[in-house]
Design a protein around this motif. Structure first.
Motif, PDB file in Angstrom:
ATOM      1  N   ALA A 157       2.745   8.115   6.991  1.00  0.00           N
ATOM      2  CA  ALA A 157       2.660   7.408   8.150  1.00  0.00           C
ATOM      3  C   ALA A 157       1.978   5.900   8.172  1.00  0.00           C
ATOM      4  N   GLU A 158       1.870   5.571   6.838  1.00  0.00           N
ATOM      5  CA  GLU A 158       0.773   3.913   6.431  1.00  0.00           C
ATOM      6  C   GLU A 158       2.113   3.203   6.289  1.00  0.00           C
ATOM      7  N   ALA A 159       2.771   3.554   5.324  1.00  0.00           N
ATOM      8  CA  ALA A 159       3.602   2.384   4.169  1.00  0.00           C
ATOM      9  C   ALA A 159       4.465   2.536   5.672  1.00  0.00           C
ATOM     10  N   PRO A 160       5.578   0.797   5.476  1.00  0.00           N
ATOM     11  CA  PRO A 160       6.179   0.136   5.978  1.00  0.00           C
ATOM     12  C   PRO A 160       7.244   1.404   5.853  1.00  0.00           C
ATOM     13  N   GLY A 161       8.586   1.384   7.054  1.00  0.00           N
ATOM     14  CA  GLY A 161       9.661   2.455   6.671  1.00  0.00           C
ATOM     15  C   GLY A 161      10.391   2.281   4.516  1.00  0.00           C
ATOM     16  N   ARG A 162      11.591   2.832   4.997  1.00  0.00           N
ATOM     17  CA  ARG A 162      12.154   2.702   3.753  1.00  0.00           C
ATOM     18  C   ARG A 162      13.308   0.810   3.694  1.00  0.00           C
TER      19      ARG A 162
END
Length: 291
Positions: A157-162
């Motif tokens: 939910a909180e980390a940047p995408g791939r």
């Protein structure tokens, strides 16, 4: 005494586990050293599975440390960022960026509980089975499974995408580097995402923005002001690997002493986050040749 060569074979992996759990180079070094001392006291031949045994030992040391670390960080001045790991630039753009050691993910992990963070790092990053993680945390395997699941949801939910490929990441960082070096405000704006976020960690030791700076124009202006503050010929910007991805280090040309380390997140060819560590205590281990 346990065979010392076995420990040396595992040292790099153990340090990687410790750094991801603690977010601190110094704490990871201390944890590995403590594990080394404990390993020396193990009678030879009694540790049937050395990798599992050593992983458990260093993880428990780090887990026990996290409680006091969280207390210290509650009184930390301004934003807290992990201690950066700086190495020479990577030559192979085909190598995949290591998201698990990236500043963005480590910052998200900081918002987890000590148990959630340890469970996530051990199981999701290093594929340690839940029964072994349970031994580290002193909980049941099912409880550990739930901890890892909660942590995984939080990270998603909180980390940047791939992460993008290394080549795309490098191009954006080099464009940022060139724009700042040449004081080209227009080019700087073009490489920044409209919603870019700049987070500065000065730890109360260096005068920086205590809250994140949000938005392309504000970040570009802030970066320009930081550059002007150090403008005078004594400081050099150099491209280096920062936590496994292309980044920038500002160093004193005469001494090579680091003044700041910048890590980046890149999406669609533009910089979306800049994590800038200015706190000299967190840069004491960084060694860079400005020449």
């Amino acid at each position: 005494m346990a065979e010392l060569a076995v420990f040396e074979q595992e040292r790099s992996r153990l340090w990687g586990v410790a750094y991801r759990i603690t977010g601190s180079v110094a704490d990871a070094d201390d944890a590995v050293q403590e594990a080394w001392l404990r390993w020396q006291a193990v009678p030879e031949g009694t540790a049937e599975h050395p990798r599992s045994y050593l992983t458990t030992v260093v993880s428990r040391i780090c887990y026990d440390h996290l409680g006091s670390a969280h207390v210290r960080r509650e009184t930390y001045v301004g934003s807290w960022l992990p201690e950066p790991v700086v190495t020479e630039p990577g030559a192979d753009d085909r190598v995949t960026l290591d998201e698990s050691v990236g500043m963005a993910l480590l910052t998200v992990l900081e918002r987890l509980s000590a148990a959630e963070r340890t469970a996530f790092v051990l199981h999701d990053v290093f594929a340690v089975p839940f029964p072994e993680v349970a031994e580290v945390l002193g909980r049941t395997p099912e409880a550990v499974r739930q901890l890892a699941s909660r942590a995984r949801r939080r990270v998603r939910a909180e980390a940047p995408g791939r992460p993008v490929g290394r080549a795309e990441h490098r191009r954006a960082v080099e464009a940022f580097f060139a724009a700042v070096s040449e004081a080209d405000f227009g080019s700087l704006l073009s490489v920044l995402d409209p919603d870019v976020v700049w987070t500065s960690d000065g730890g109360g030791r260096v005068l920086v923005a205590r809250l994140p700076v949000v938005g392309r124009e504000k970040v570009a202006t802030f970066a320009r002001r930081i550059s002007e503050r150090y403008d005078g010929g004594s400081l050099a910007l150099v491209l280096r690997e920062v936590n496994g991805a292309p980044g920038v280090v500002a160093v004193e040309q005469a001494t090579g002493e680091p003044r700041a380390v910048l890590a980046f997140t890149v999406r669609d060819g533009r910089v979306t986050t800049v994590d800038a560590v200015f706190n000299p205590e967190k840069l004491a281990h960084v060694r860079v040749d400005a020449g």
